[in-house]
Design a protein around this motif. Structure first.
Motif, PDB file in Angstrom:
ATOM      1  N   GLY A  42      35.678  36.483  36.055  1.00  0.00           N
ATOM      2  CA  GLY A  42      36.573  36.728  35.163  1.00  0.00           C
ATOM      3  C   GLY A  42      36.368  38.188  34.676  1.00  0.00           C
ATOM      4  N   GLY A  43      35.309  38.985  34.995  1.00  0.00           N
ATOM      5  CA  GLY A  43      35.045  40.390  34.414  1.00  0.00           C
ATOM      6  C   GLY A  43      36.017  41.542  35.233  1.00  0.00           C
ATOM      7  N   SER A  44      35.590  42.569  35.077  1.00  0.00           N
ATOM      8  CA  SER A  44      36.012  43.713  35.621  1.00  0.00           C
ATOM      9  C   SER A  44      35.073  44.906  35.826  1.00  0.00           C
ATOM     10  CB  SER A  44      37.365  44.382  34.566  1.00  0.00           C
ATOM     11  OG  SER A  44      38.179  43.574  34.579  1.00  0.00           O
ATOM     12  N   TYR A  77      39.463  55.143  44.107  1.00  0.00           N
ATOM     13  CA  TYR A  77      38.966  54.263  43.169  1.00  0.00           C
ATOM     14  C   TYR A  77      39.303  52.800  43.591  1.00  0.00           C
ATOM     15  CZ  TYR A  77      38.868  58.600  40.210  1.00  0.00           C
ATOM     16  OH  TYR A  77      38.579  59.508  39.693  1.00  0.00           O
ATOM     17  N   LEU A  78      38.483  51.835  43.046  1.00  0.00           N
ATOM     18  CA  LEU A  78      38.890  50.385  43.102  1.00  0.00           C
ATOM     19  C   LEU A  78      38.740  49.650  41.842  1.00  0.00           C
ATOM     20  CD1 LEU A  78      40.038  48.450  45.118  1.00  0.00           C
ATOM     21  CD2 LEU A  78      37.759  47.588  45.658  1.00  0.00           C
ATOM     22  N   GLN A  79      39.915  49.365  41.277  1.00  0.00           N
ATOM     23  CA  GLN A  79      39.959  48.790  39.825  1.00  0.00           C
ATOM     24  C   GLN A  79      40.034  47.153  40.324  1.00  0.00           C
ATOM     25  OE1 GLN A  79      39.907  49.517  36.496  1.00  0.00           O
ATOM     26  NE2 GLN A  79      39.615  47.303  36.106  1.00  0.00           N
ATOM     27  N   MET A  80      38.950  46.379  39.893  1.00  0.00           N
ATOM     28  CA  MET A  80      38.913  45.161  40.123  1.00  0.00           C
ATOM     29  C   MET A  80      38.702  44.155  38.973  1.00  0.00           C
ATOM     30  SD  MET A  80      35.990  45.187  43.214  1.00  0.00           S
ATOM     31  CE  MET A  80      34.508  45.877  42.128  1.00  0.00           C
ATOM     32  N   ASN A  81      39.799  43.487  38.653  1.00  0.00           N
ATOM     33  CA  ASN A  81      40.011  42.605  37.631  1.00  0.00           C
ATOM     34  C   ASN A  81      39.913  41.058  37.915  1.00  0.00           C
ATOM     35  OD1 ASN A  81      40.534  44.777  35.812  1.00  0.00           O
ATOM     36  ND2 ASN A  81      42.606  44.809  36.381  1.00  0.00           N
ATOM     37  N   SER A  82      39.552  40.219  37.067  1.00  0.00           N
ATOM     38  CA  SER A  82      39.633  38.740  37.310  1.00  0.00           C
ATOM     39  C   SER A  82      38.736  38.447  38.506  1.00  0.00           C
ATOM     40  CB  SER A  82      41.233  38.286  37.685  1.00  0.00           C
ATOM     41  OG  SER A  82      41.854  38.436  36.502  1.00  0.00           O
ATOM     42  N   LEU A  83      37.464  39.123  38.245  1.00  0.00           N
ATOM     43  CA  LEU A  83      36.590  38.709  39.533  1.00  0.00           C
ATOM     44  C   LEU A  83      35.997  37.325  39.734  1.00  0.00           C
ATOM     45  CD1 LEU A  83      34.541  42.092  39.039  1.00  0.00           C
ATOM     46  CD2 LEU A  83      35.499  41.441  41.149  1.00  0.00           C
ATOM     47  N   LYS A  84      35.903  37.191  40.851  1.00  0.00           N
ATOM     48  CA  LYS A  84      35.525  35.626  41.344  1.00  0.00           C
ATOM     49  C   LYS A  84      34.040  35.741  42.034  1.00  0.00           C
ATOM     50  CE  LYS A  84      40.429  34.407  42.252  1.00  0.00           C
ATOM     51  NZ  LYS A  84      41.125  33.962  43.153  1.00  0.00           N
ATOM     52  N   LEU A  85      33.472  34.671  42.141  1.00  0.00           N
ATOM     53  CA  LEU A  85      32.261  34.456  42.607  1.00  0.00           C
ATOM     54  C   LEU A  85      32.110  34.970  44.078  1.00  0.00           C
ATOM     55  CD1 LEU A  85      30.889  31.050  41.434  1.00  0.00           C
ATOM     56  CD2 LEU A  85      30.081  33.185  40.617  1.00  0.00           C
ATOM     57  N   GLU A  86      33.163  34.652  44.777  1.00  0.00           N
ATOM     58  CA  GLU A  86      33.347  34.967  45.998  1.00  0.00           C
ATOM     59  C   GLU A  86      33.639  36.560  46.494  1.00  0.00           C
ATOM     60  OE1 GLU A  86      35.066  32.850  44.474  1.00  0.00           O
ATOM     61  OE2 GLU A  86      37.253  32.613  45.016  1.00  0.00           O
TER      62      GLU A  86
END
Length: 117
Positions: free
Chosen positions: A15-17, A79-88
């Motif tokens: 869920g983090g970024s 850049y790569l903004q990554m939100n709502s990160l998942k285990l996968e």
């Protein structure tokens, strides 16, 4: 000498970024399509997101709506903004620069992203 240097990886909870950066030198950055790929243990390298010289973007289905790729031609950085990160999403993330003229293709060393609770 061409260099692509990724940064911004780390450990994050589900869920983090995170925001990844790739600083590029040694090429005419604005001419290149820039991409972020990832490779998880035991899996093939896959395209996560790409942005053309003209600013068009495309994303893997698995990250659409969660990740955003962008570029700053003045800073030679993608850049790569990554939100709502998942285990996968856990993988080594690699930056790629590609120019169709002469099939010039360059890679960074990668940055580790680990999503874990």
């Amino acid at each position: 000498q061409v260099q692509l240097v990724e940064s911004g990886g780390g450990l994050v909870q589900p869920g983090g970024s995170l925001t990844l950066s790739c600083a590029v030198s040694g090429i005419t950055f604005r001419l290149y399509r820039m991409g972020w790929y990832r490779q998880a243990p035991g899996k093939q390298r896959e395209l996560v997101a790409a942005i053309t010289a003209g600013g068009n973007t495309n994303y893997a289905d698995s990250v659409k709506g969660r990740f955003t790729i962008s570029r700053d031609n003045a800073k030679n950085t993608v850049y790569l903004q990554m939100n709502s990160l998942k285990l996968e999403d856990t993988a080594v993330y690699l930056c790629n620069a590609y120019w169709i003229v002469g099939s010039r293709d360059y890679w960074g060393q990668g940055t580790q992203v680990t999503v874990s609770s």
